[in-house]
Design a protein around this motif. Sequence first.
Motif, mmCIF file in Angstrom:
data_model
loop_
_atom_site.group_PDB
_atom_site.id
_atom_site.type_symbol
_atom_site.label_atom_id
_atom_site.label_comp_id
_atom_site.label_asym_id
_atom_site.label_seq_id
_atom_site.Cartn_x
_atom_site.Cartn_y
_atom_site.Cartn_z
ATOM 1 N N THR A 161 13.563 -3.691 -5.805
ATOM 2 C CA THR A 161 13.093 -3.102 -4.560
ATOM 3 C C THR A 161 13.910 -1.859 -4.247
ATOM 4 O O THR A 161 15.145 -1.872 -4.354
ATOM 5 C CB THR A 161 13.207 -4.112 -3.397
ATOM 6 O OG1 THR A 161 12.434 -5.273 -3.716
ATOM 7 C CG2 THR A 161 12.683 -3.507 -2.104
ATOM 8 N N HIS A 162 13.239 -0.771 -3.862
ATOM 9 C CA HIS A 162 13.903 0.502 -3.629
ATOM 10 C C HIS A 162 13.369 1.124 -2.344
ATOM 11 O O HIS A 162 12.171 1.040 -2.046
ATOM 12 C CB HIS A 162 13.670 1.471 -4.796
ATOM 13 C CG HIS A 162 13.882 0.842 -6.150
ATOM 14 N ND1 HIS A 162 15.128 0.682 -6.712
ATOM 15 C CD2 HIS A 162 12.994 0.306 -7.036
ATOM 16 C CE1 HIS A 162 15.003 0.086 -7.900
ATOM 17 N NE2 HIS A 162 13.714 -0.153 -8.109
ATOM 18 N N ASP A 163 14.246 1.761 -1.580
ATOM 19 C CA ASP A 163 13.857 2.482 -0.369
ATOM 20 C C ASP A 163 13.793 3.972 -0.667
ATOM 21 O O ASP A 163 14.610 4.513 -1.437
ATOM 22 C CB ASP A 163 14.847 2.214 0.765
ATOM 23 C CG ASP A 163 14.759 0.776 1.269
ATOM 24 O OD1 ASP A 163 13.747 0.112 0.973
ATOM 25 O OD2 ASP A 163 15.701 0.320 1.951
ATOM 26 N N ARG A 165 11.900 8.001 0.983
ATOM 27 C CA ARG A 165 11.268 8.719 2.087
ATOM 28 C C ARG A 165 10.144 9.605 1.551
ATOM 29 O O ARG A 165 10.214 10.114 0.437
ATOM 30 C CB ARG A 165 12.297 9.576 2.849
ATOM 31 C CG ARG A 165 13.319 8.748 3.623
ATOM 32 C CD ARG A 165 14.221 9.636 4.456
ATOM 33 N NE ARG A 165 15.192 8.843 5.218
ATOM 34 C CZ ARG A 165 14.958 8.358 6.421
ATOM 35 N NH1 ARG A 165 13.785 8.592 7.005
ATOM 36 N NH2 ARG A 165 15.870 7.640 7.058
ATOM 37 N N ARG A 193 5.346 -0.387 0.745
ATOM 38 C CA ARG A 193 5.237 -0.872 2.123
ATOM 39 C C ARG A 193 5.802 0.179 3.067
ATOM 40 O O ARG A 193 6.896 0.689 2.852
ATOM 41 C CB ARG A 193 5.977 -2.191 2.299
ATOM 42 C CG ARG A 193 5.755 -2.837 3.668
ATOM 43 C CD ARG A 193 6.265 -4.253 3.703
ATOM 44 N NE ARG A 193 5.977 -4.922 4.963
ATOM 45 C CZ ARG A 193 4.830 -5.508 5.248
ATOM 46 N NH1 ARG A 193 3.852 -5.512 4.349
ATOM 47 N NH2 ARG A 193 4.634 -6.097 6.413
ATOM 48 N N LEU A 195 7.547 1.445 6.308
ATOM 49 C CA LEU A 195 8.542 0.894 7.224
ATOM 50 C C LEU A 195 8.472 1.509 8.613
ATOM 51 O O LEU A 195 8.949 0.916 9.578
ATOM 52 C CB LEU A 195 9.951 1.075 6.656
ATOM 53 C CG LEU A 195 10.218 0.406 5.300
ATOM 54 C CD1 LEU A 195 11.658 0.626 4.883
ATOM 55 C CD2 LEU A 195 9.887 -1.081 5.347
ATOM 56 N N ARG A 229 9.819 6.424 6.161
ATOM 57 C CA ARG A 229 10.517 5.524 5.251
ATOM 58 C C ARG A 229 9.534 4.542 4.611
ATOM 59 O O ARG A 229 8.644 4.010 5.271
ATOM 60 C CB ARG A 229 11.620 4.752 5.977
ATOM 61 C CG ARG A 229 12.734 5.613 6.517
ATOM 62 C CD ARG A 229 13.793 4.800 7.225
ATOM 63 N NE ARG A 229 13.229 4.030 8.326
ATOM 64 C CZ ARG A 229 13.336 2.713 8.439
ATOM 65 N NH1 ARG A 229 13.991 2.003 7.510
ATOM 66 N NH2 ARG A 229 12.813 2.078 9.474
ATOM 67 N N ARG A 231 9.269 1.316 1.385
ATOM 68 C CA ARG A 231 9.966 0.387 0.495
ATOM 69 C C ARG A 231 9.049 0.092 -0.683
ATOM 70 O O ARG A 231 7.897 -0.295 -0.495
ATOM 71 C CB ARG A 231 10.344 -0.891 1.227
ATOM 72 C CG ARG A 231 11.056 -1.933 0.375
ATOM 73 C CD ARG A 231 11.783 -2.912 1.278
ATOM 74 N NE ARG A 231 12.861 -2.248 2.023
ATOM 75 C CZ ARG A 231 13.485 -2.777 3.071
ATOM 76 N NH1 ARG A 231 13.118 -3.970 3.516
ATOM 77 N NH2 ARG A 231 14.457 -2.123 3.686
ATOM 78 N N ARG A 233 8.317 -1.804 -4.424
ATOM 79 C CA ARG A 233 8.615 -2.925 -5.318
ATOM 80 C C ARG A 233 8.057 -2.602 -6.698
ATOM 81 O O ARG A 233 6.899 -2.204 -6.838
ATOM 82 C CB ARG A 233 7.972 -4.201 -4.789
ATOM 83 C CG ARG A 233 8.034 -5.412 -5.727
ATOM 84 C CD ARG A 233 9.391 -6.064 -5.748
ATOM 85 N NE ARG A 233 9.750 -6.541 -4.419
ATOM 86 C CZ ARG A 233 9.315 -7.707 -3.940
ATOM 87 N NH1 ARG A 233 8.536 -8.505 -4.652
ATOM 88 N NH2 ARG A 233 9.692 -8.098 -2.743
#
Length: 273
Positions: A161-163, A165, A193, A195, A229, A231, A233
């Motif tokens: 999982t990575h965040d 922008r 997803r 945020l 932001r 996220r 997967r």
Amino acid sequence: MSRVWFSQSLETVATFWRVARRDGVTLGFTTHDGDLWFDGVLHRAVPGMLPSAIRRSADLEPDSAEVEGALSHDSISTADLAAGRFDGARVAIGLVDWRSLERHVLYRGAIGQVVEEDGRFNADLVSRKAELQRDPVPRTSPTCRAAFCGPGCGLSAARFTHDARVVGCGLDTGIIALEGIAVTQDLVAGALRWLDGPLSGTGSEIAGVSGNGVVLSLPLDVVPPTGTRVRLREGCDRTLATCSSRFGNAVNFQGEPHLPGNDLIARYPVANP
């Protein structure tokens, strides 16, 4: 001793219903003329939906229910319905004594099909007893039946999982340009997803990658602002080769890749030339 509802000629009883959306938002409503607080949820007295019919059965047949109403409350809007925020949301409908807050749930289920027309909507509810009709027996498959990083897979979701922008969005191409993450083919078949921003709480499947961005499987209706932001997967093609070489997780592979398929029955012998 449980209460016998409507046993008196005059009772302080109202209807309540609670909607728990998959994005974590819980909404409560009541037919009472004042807001009611119980179960940690504020049930508002200006409802946007009303239960129109509830049928309960004593056997294993699924109960049926419907809700309808006007798109008048701030928490229920055409945009949210169109975005699918209410799809699959869990619903509880019941009775509450607005003096003592004693309550009883009559129906539990999930929102199924939602139809909107002329500023009103109608939603079919799927009873929890419908799960009893689901066949729990797994079927043989050459690919893995387990959800990636889900039960049976055994892998940690945090590892993949990575965040990031958003730095750009193309509505015509479906490409979301990102920063803060190295975009690789590992993201294909994964999920994105949102945020924050107008799409907060919703998700999209990743169909491919392009440069420093990902290609979503479905087009977006609105353009997320720069800096939103997200996220991400990583995905998995559910093959034994990928499970073994990329993840080193072949021991947990939930499939039968070496089982002959139905095409074996259609084969016939061919004489050697």
